[in-house]
Design a protein around this motif. Structure first.
Motif, mmCIF file in Angstrom:
data_model
loop_
_atom_site.group_PDB
_atom_site.id
_atom_site.type_symbol
_atom_site.label_atom_id
_atom_site.label_comp_id
_atom_site.label_asym_id
_atom_site.label_seq_id
_atom_site.Cartn_x
_atom_site.Cartn_y
_atom_site.Cartn_z
ATOM 1 N N ASP A 1 1.169 -1.002 0.307
ATOM 2 C CA ASP A 1 0.176 -0.775 0.011
ATOM 3 C C ASP A 1 0.767 1.266 0.209
ATOM 4 O O ASP A 1 1.937 1.184 0.310
ATOM 5 N N LYS A 2 -0.091 2.390 -0.393
ATOM 6 C CA LYS A 2 0.834 3.498 -0.916
ATOM 7 C C LYS A 2 1.675 3.829 1.361
ATOM 8 O O LYS A 2 3.245 4.401 0.472
ATOM 9 N N GLU A 3 0.732 3.926 2.029
ATOM 10 C CA GLU A 3 1.714 4.260 3.048
ATOM 11 C C GLU A 3 2.868 3.155 2.770
ATOM 12 O O GLU A 3 3.779 4.196 3.755
ATOM 13 N N SER B 1 3.672 -5.345 4.996
ATOM 14 C CA SER B 1 2.778 -4.546 4.330
ATOM 15 C C SER B 1 1.623 -5.021 5.299
ATOM 16 O O SER B 1 1.776 -6.541 5.653
ATOM 17 N N GLN C 1 -4.799 -5.209 7.574
ATOM 18 C CA GLN C 1 -6.243 -5.389 6.186
ATOM 19 C C GLN C 1 -7.325 -6.366 6.629
ATOM 20 O O GLN C 1 -6.891 -7.324 6.737
ATOM 21 N N ARG D 1 -2.284 3.277 -9.993
ATOM 22 C CA ARG D 1 -2.444 2.834 -8.505
ATOM 23 C C ARG D 1 -3.570 3.229 -7.951
ATOM 24 O O ARG D 1 -4.086 4.581 -8.221
ATOM 25 N N SER D 2 -3.263 2.623 -6.874
ATOM 26 C CA SER D 2 -4.515 3.019 -5.875
ATOM 27 C C SER D 2 -4.098 3.197 -4.980
ATOM 28 O O SER D 2 -2.396 2.462 -4.242
ATOM 29 N N LYS D 3 -4.803 3.092 -3.623
ATOM 30 C CA LYS D 3 -4.162 3.527 -2.076
ATOM 31 C C LYS D 3 -3.339 2.355 -1.377
ATOM 32 O O LYS D 3 -2.875 2.009 -1.410
ATOM 33 N N LEU D 4 -4.200 1.651 -1.864
ATOM 34 C CA LEU D 4 -3.840 -0.194 -1.169
ATOM 35 C C LEU D 4 -3.528 -1.008 -2.475
ATOM 36 O O LEU D 4 -2.227 -1.250 -1.786
ATOM 37 N N ASN D 5 -2.626 -0.367 -3.281
ATOM 38 C CA ASN D 5 -2.801 -1.520 -4.619
ATOM 39 C C ASN D 5 -1.821 -0.006 -4.646
ATOM 40 O O ASN D 5 -1.825 0.488 -6.430
ATOM 41 N N TYR D 6 -0.778 0.188 -4.720
ATOM 42 C CA TYR D 6 0.156 1.443 -4.902
ATOM 43 C C TYR D 6 2.029 0.671 -5.591
ATOM 44 O O TYR D 6 2.596 1.334 -6.139
ATOM 45 N N HIS E 1 6.103 4.286 1.183
ATOM 46 C CA HIS E 1 6.680 5.641 1.492
ATOM 47 C C HIS E 1 7.785 5.714 2.892
ATOM 48 O O HIS E 1 8.465 5.849 2.500
#
Ligand code: SF4
Length: 411
Positions: A34-36, A102, A155, A65-70, A39
């Motif tokens: 995910d995005k978080e 993750s 999750q 890209r999505s927030k969960l699938n980044y 990073h």
């Protein structure tokens, strides 16, 4: 929020077997980040991991890209395993700790749902150890409440509330519907294919009631159906449901051949099972359809007498786990009957493959059944096309109602 969690009893015994695992979740799978977490990985200063985290956690194309699938983990080109898998152990977990995993990695194989504040935890049977524990319980799956556990990187599969006015009727009555559905599937007074048909007949009635004026109160219908089973209503007689071996053989074989032709077979263990099924069925190659049918009926009877009959609990546990983990019968994907139809087709497909494997190997063991169900689940659980294709073929063949489902599952 309720501080208890409902789970199948096997979850208490589940523990990842790590390097001992015969089909690790870290191989040949798209491990999403995910995005978080992405990073966070980019700012890690660990001497051995800093460069690896920059090179081997690959962001998706911007449009995908999505927030969960980044992003996703790069796979080792030689082994097909996640590039962070060092000698069977996850380097991120070993060096940075579990909190750095993750959500996908921290949660798998657990499937976590929440309904009206109560957490429900079960396992995806694509994990071999979870599949062994869940499937090989001859007494059937029991459920228990345990203290709720939740980490920051958990999750969620789904979080639902039945209180909103927009909640579908299956969600408002989730608890009552699911209890009766599991009761039916675990009722060993009937053969398993008969139990699936009882559930399908019940689902039909629920759908009919839900579409009518009286949708607000399903309680009388649920009680009436339960009482009907106890009072040996007509539905409890297996002959109520039609059987057609020829239709069954043709359609299930067509579905399996379709799966093979679509190049959907990625998992090596599943490919081995499928090849064994094919070798078993190809013993009748070149014969007329009538002779092939006679051959199928014979190998089915042999498989039934030597394995399926005594081990019916394996498929029962598979179905119960599937219903619990997917919040059956809540779905955005059609009516309650459609959910049962899909479960019935999965059951019939797995059973047919076991029959072919039995014909090939001259015997079946519990390990064979676990291997097939685990690898079948792993191969198709994340496939976008699998369910769609199955449903399309069934629609084209007119398998959309109770009678046709019966032809596929009853024997
Ligand atoms: S598939 Fe299951 S047992 Fe195997 S490594 Fe993953 S979590 Fe552990």
């Amino acid at each position: 929020m309720n501080n208890q969690s409902l789970q199948p009893e096997y979850m208490t015994r589940f523990q990842c077997i790590g390097a001992e695992c015969e089909d690790t979740c870290c191989a040949f799978w798209n491990v999403t980040v995910d995005k978080e977490t992405y990073h966070r990985y980019q700012s890690v200063k660990h001497p051995a991991l800093q460069k690896r985290l920059k090179d081997d956690v690959v962001p998706r194309r911007e449009s995908e890209r999505s927030k969960l699938n980044y992003a996703s983990m790069r796979l080792n080109s030689e082994t097909g395993a996640c590039s962070f898998l060092d000698h069977g152990l996850c380097a991120i977990q070993a060096e940075l700790g579990e909190s750095y995993l993750s959500p996908t990695c921290a949660t798998y194989p657990r499937r976590i749902n929440e309904i009206d504040g109560t957490q429900e935890v079960s396992a995806a049977l694509s994990c071999p150890e979870a599949a062994r524990l869940a499937l090989l319980e001859p007494r059937g799956i029991d459920f228990e409440y345990v203290p709720r556990q939740e980490a920051a990187n958990t999750q969620w599969n789904a979080r639902l509330t039945s209180q909103s006015a927009a909640a579908p009727v299956t969600l408002k009555y989730l608890w009552d519907l699911r209890v009766l559905a599991i009761e039916i599937i675990q009722n060993r007074q009937f053969g398993l294919s008969h139990r699936i048909m009882l559930l399908a007949a019940f689902a039909d009635l629920v759908d009919e009631a839900a579409s009518g004026q009286a949708a607000e109160d399903l309680t009388p219908l649920i009680e009436q159906f339960r009482n009907g089973l106890a009072a040996q209503s007509e539905l409890t007689i297996p002959q109520t449901f039609p059987v057609n071996h020829s239709f069954q053989l043709k359609l299930l074989n067509e579905l399996l051949v379709g799966i093979m032709n679509e190049n959907q077979i990625i998992n090596v263990r599943y490919r081995d099972c499928l090849m064994s099924y094919l070798r078993g069925m190809q013993q009748a190659e070149g014969l007329s359809f009538e002779r092939v049918l006679l051959f199928y009926e014979k190998v089915y009877r042999d498989c039934h007498d030597t394995f399926l009959n005594q081990h019916e609990y394996i498929m029962e546990n598979y179905i119960v786990n599937l219903m619990f983990s997917t919040l059956f019968p809540v779905s955005t994907d059609g009516k309650m009957f459609d959910q049962v139809l899909y479960i019935g087709i999965l059951y019939a497909l797995i059973r047919m493959q076991l029959v072919g494997m039995c014909a090939d190997q001259r015997k079946l063991t519990e390990e064979d059944a676990v291997r097939l169900i685990q690898s079948f689940t792993k191969n198709f659980d994340h496939s976008r096309h699998f369910k769609k294709e199955i449903v399309e073929v069934c629609k084209a063949e007119g398998v959309t109602a109770l009678g046709h489902l019966s032809l596929l599952v009853m024997y």
